[in-house]
Write an enzyme that holds these catalytic residues in place. Structure first.
Site, mmCIF file in Angstrom:
data_model
loop_
_atom_site.group_PDB
_atom_site.id
_atom_site.type_symbol
_atom_site.label_atom_id
_atom_site.label_comp_id
_atom_site.label_asym_id
_atom_site.label_seq_id
_atom_site.Cartn_x
_atom_site.Cartn_y
_atom_site.Cartn_z
ATOM 1 N N HIS A 431 0.819 -1.213 0.000
ATOM 2 C CA HIS A 431 0.000 0.000 0.000
ATOM 3 C C HIS A 431 0.854 1.265 0.000
ATOM 4 O O HIS A 431 0.467 2.295 0.569
ATOM 5 C CB HIS A 431 -0.926 -0.009 1.234
ATOM 6 C CG HIS A 431 -1.958 -1.099 1.199
ATOM 7 N ND1 HIS A 431 -2.684 -1.486 2.309
ATOM 8 C CD2 HIS A 431 -2.389 -1.878 0.169
ATOM 9 C CE1 HIS A 431 -3.518 -2.472 1.965
ATOM 10 N NE2 HIS A 431 -3.349 -2.719 0.674
HETATM 11 C C1 LIG Z 1 -0.595 -7.157 -5.622
HETATM 12 C C2 LIG Z 1 -1.279 -5.956 -5.045
HETATM 13 C C3 LIG Z 1 -2.451 -6.124 -4.315
HETATM 14 C C4 LIG Z 1 -3.096 -5.012 -3.770
HETATM 15 N N1 LIG Z 1 -4.306 -5.178 -3.171
HETATM 16 C C5 LIG Z 1 -5.010 -4.080 -2.777
HETATM 17 C C6 LIG Z 1 -6.347 -4.212 -2.295
HETATM 18 O O1 LIG Z 1 -6.949 -5.292 -2.306
HETATM 19 N N2 LIG Z 1 -6.973 -3.086 -1.828
HETATM 20 C C7 LIG Z 1 -6.363 -1.858 -1.847
HETATM 21 O O2 LIG Z 1 -6.962 -0.873 -1.386
HETATM 22 N N3 LIG Z 1 -5.113 -1.707 -2.357
HETATM 23 C C8 LIG Z 1 -4.453 -2.782 -2.851
HETATM 24 N N4 LIG Z 1 -3.218 -2.632 -3.422
HETATM 25 C C9 LIG Z 1 -2.704 -1.265 -3.591
HETATM 26 C C10 LIG Z 1 -3.410 -0.528 -4.747
HETATM 27 O O3 LIG Z 1 -3.739 -1.408 -5.799
HETATM 28 C C11 LIG Z 1 -2.463 0.569 -5.232
HETATM 29 O O4 LIG Z 1 -2.155 1.415 -4.147
HETATM 30 C C12 LIG Z 1 -3.048 1.412 -6.352
HETATM 31 O O5 LIG Z 1 -3.540 0.610 -7.401
HETATM 32 C C13 LIG Z 1 -1.957 2.341 -6.851
HETATM 33 O O6 LIG Z 1 -2.441 3.134 -7.886
HETATM 34 P P1 LIG Z 1 -1.452 4.159 -8.604
HETATM 35 O O7 LIG Z 1 -2.222 4.818 -9.663
HETATM 36 O O8 LIG Z 1 -0.807 4.976 -7.544
HETATM 37 O O9 LIG Z 1 -0.283 3.260 -9.233
HETATM 38 P P2 LIG Z 1 -0.357 2.007 -10.217
HETATM 39 O O10 LIG Z 1 -1.743 1.477 -10.322
HETATM 40 O O11 LIG Z 1 0.709 1.066 -9.767
HETATM 41 O O12 LIG Z 1 -0.006 2.611 -11.652
HETATM 42 C C14 LIG Z 1 1.259 3.061 -12.048
HETATM 43 C C15 LIG Z 1 1.375 2.785 -13.552
HETATM 44 O O13 LIG Z 1 2.417 3.570 -14.090
HETATM 45 C C16 LIG Z 1 3.134 2.795 -15.028
HETATM 46 N N5 LIG Z 1 4.468 3.382 -15.118
HETATM 47 C C17 LIG Z 1 5.419 3.414 -14.140
HETATM 48 N N6 LIG Z 1 6.509 4.077 -14.590
HETATM 49 C C18 LIG Z 1 6.226 4.478 -15.857
HETATM 50 C C19 LIG Z 1 6.958 5.200 -16.829
HETATM 51 N N7 LIG Z 1 8.203 5.649 -16.571
HETATM 52 N N8 LIG Z 1 6.402 5.418 -18.045
HETATM 53 C C20 LIG Z 1 5.147 4.968 -18.313
HETATM 54 N N9 LIG Z 1 4.403 4.261 -17.422
HETATM 55 C C21 LIG Z 1 4.941 4.032 -16.206
HETATM 56 C C22 LIG Z 1 3.123 1.402 -14.430
HETATM 57 O O14 LIG Z 1 3.389 0.425 -15.412
HETATM 58 C C23 LIG Z 1 1.705 1.329 -13.861
HETATM 59 O O15 LIG Z 1 0.787 0.833 -14.801
HETATM 60 C C24 LIG Z 1 -2.537 -3.718 -3.954
HETATM 61 C C25 LIG Z 1 -1.353 -3.552 -4.667
HETATM 62 C C26 LIG Z 1 -0.728 -4.653 -5.235
HETATM 63 C C27 LIG Z 1 0.531 -4.442 -6.052
#
Ligand SMILES: Cc1cc2nc3c(=O)[nH]c(=O)nc-3n(C[C@H](O)[C@H](O)[C@H](O)COP(=O)(O)OP(=O)(O)OC[C@H]3O[C@@H](n4cnc5c(N)ncnc54)[C@H](O)[C@@H]3O)c2cc1C
Length: 490
Positions: A431
């Protein structure tokens, strides 16, 4: 074909980037280019089954949907930490536990993010199948449901009963403010399928003429001119290509957003200089002071064979400082390839005081960054999880229908788990939050509208900007934040 210019370039098509790109492209007069490093997919029958099936978490070794990072969790405990990589990001592969942050969590946020201010946006993003009206939404894009009581998995039912027998309150709606206790988890699931923001927000708008989505495209640098973001550079084989942008919104997640800022010269001066990176704008807080939920896995064995498949998590118990997670099946069943055969009860520290940092890889800054969690460094954190393990053992001893007698092996010293036992059972809930914190103090990175301090035309919108990890899973809060920032910029 990669456009050479867009009004807005969104970096990262994960949970937050999917929402931002969809909402910003609602205005047909604005061109939006979404750049995602990982692969894409089509909705409908060709959607890979591992992304669709909410009972699977496709993040085991060899997964094509993740990026892996080396992490130092605490003294004596290193781990590989995964994040989603592909359209939908972590939200396309996660546990589908979609719970709101608690009102008190927003006390750490700027005032415009108080619980009353964010409630309309939590409502706007969901359609709750179980609760109508009041604090719940009925026309949002993310479907939310809970396993009905009569269909709970035997582990979930036994856990619920054991928690009630231990004197904990039943909680009907874990998304409602109010007393804590044991209840059924809200999930972003419909008909057994995980509906993350990639599927719910992005897929329906992919055909818009003003939205271009480029997968397999990694952004390597934000182009800055006189403290203004003017575009990005993307990897193109061994060289790079430049794309001009009126505005750049970084949604690369809590690991890669700070990495990208630092690679672009925005971050702690001495760290950047030590790696030969020109400092364009010093911001000491980039990457520093993150928080995440440490989780101790308390293993046991089943009395009999339990049914599969099932959602990995249907019921949880909250106390003031801890979340107890009654995982229905072993991680090895839900996460193919992970090889964990024993079932576990998870003990999660919901308000950790220890803080970690993300720094650029000293061998090569363009390589995956280095994560140092410093879990349990604060003595209060260690004491809280130690107490939590004792409570978990008590709960398991009350789950006689499913837990094999004598199978809960918490190694004890003076009646409590030793430090060595805690460390060897320590993991992370994944998280990660707060690597580019929102605020107006000298360690903050973005303002309350998610704009990077001191740089025009550049924002970070993802869990990086949370002032600290909410006391619940961050996914619903990430979607709420991205939705609000995007609709308010329209
Ligand atoms: C296995 C797992 C299980 C989880 N389970 C839960 C749950 O059940 N409930 C909950 O509340 N939270 C859960 N979480 C946490 C939650 O899913 C994340 O906190 C949330 O999805 C993060 O969203 P975000 O937009 O910050 O990042 P992300 O969804 O990680 O998106 C970042 C994106 O940016 C892309 N990216 C990175 N660098 C670059 C670059 N240089 N150029 C282009 N693209 C790039 C990546 O490929 C990725 O697609 C879980 C996380 C994981 C990994």
């Amino acid at each position: 074909m990669l456009p050479q210019h867009a009004d807005v370039v969104v970096v990262g098509g994960g949970s937050s980037g999917s929402v931002v790109a969809a909402r910003l492209s609602d205005d047909p007069g604005r061109s939006v280019l979404l750049l995602e490093a990982g692969q894409g997919y089509e909705p409908g029958p060709t959607l890979p089954s591992e992304l669709r099936d909410a009972a699977l978490i496709p993040v085991g070794p060899g997964s094509e949907w993740t990026a892996a990072y080396s992490a130092h969790l605490t003294e004596g405990r290193d781990a590989t930490v995964v994040r989603g990589r592909g359209l939908g990001g972590s939200g396309a592969v996660n546990g589908a536990y979609f719970i709101r942050a608690r009102p008190g969590d927003f006390e750490q946020w700027p005032r415009s993010w108080s619980y009353n201010e964010v409630l309309p946006y939590f409502r706007a993003i969901e359609t709750d199948a179980d609760f109508i009206g009041g604090i719940h939404g009925s026309d949002g894009l993310i479907p939310v449901m809970r396993t009905p009581p009569h269909r709970l998995h035997p582990v979930s039912a036994a856990f619920h009963s054991a928690a009630l027998a231990s004197g904990h309150h039943p909680v009907d709606d874990l998304n409602a403010p109010g007393p804590v206790g044991v209840g059924r988890v809200p999930m972003n699931v419909r008909d057994g399928a995980r509906h993350g923001p990639g599927l719910a927000y992005l897929m329906p708008v992919m055909g818009r003429p003003n939205l271009s989505v480029q997968t397999g495209t990694k952004v390597v640098r934000i182009v800055l001119s006189k403290r203004r973001a003017t575009g990005v550079e993307v990897a193109d084989g061994a060289s790079v290509r430049r794309i001009e942008a009126g505005r750049v919104v970084v949604c690369a997640g809590a690991v890669c957003s700070p990495q990208l800022l630092m690679l672009s010269g925005i971050g702690p001066s001495s760290h950047l200089r030590s790696l030969g990176i020109d400092v364009v704008h010093p911001l000491a807080g980039v990457g520093d002071g993150f928080s995440d939920h440490p989780e101790i896995a308390v293993p046991y064995r089943y009395r009999d064979v339990v049914p599969t498949p099932a959602p990995l998590l249907e019921t949880v118990l909250h106390t003031d400082a801890l979340e107890f997670r009654a995982y229905t099946v072993p991680f090895g069943t839900a996460i193919p390839g992970s090889g964990v055969v024993d079932p576990v009860l998870g003990v999660v520290l919901t308000r950790p005081r220890s803080r970690g940092s993300v720094i650029l890889n000293p061998q090569d800054p363009s390589m995956p960054p280095v994560l140092d969690y410093r879990y349990l460094a604060h003595p209060d954190d260690r004491a809280a999880v130690r107490g939590g393990v004792r409570t978990a053992a008590d709960l398991l001893s009350g789950m006689t229908e499913v837990v094999a007698p004598g199978s809960v092996a918490v190694e004890s010293g003076r009646g409590e788990p030793s430090d060595a036992w805690l460390v060897s059972h320590l993991g992370t809930s994944l998280h990660l939050s707060g690597t580019c914190r929102m605020g107006d103090d000298e360690h903050s990175v973005v303002d309350e509208r998610c704009r990077v301090h001191g740089i025009e035309g550049l924002s970070v919108v993802d869990t990086s900007v949370f002032p600290e990890v909410p006391s619940r899973g961050p996914h619903a809060t990430a979607v709420m934040l991205a939705h609000r920032i995007a609709v308010e910029s329209s």
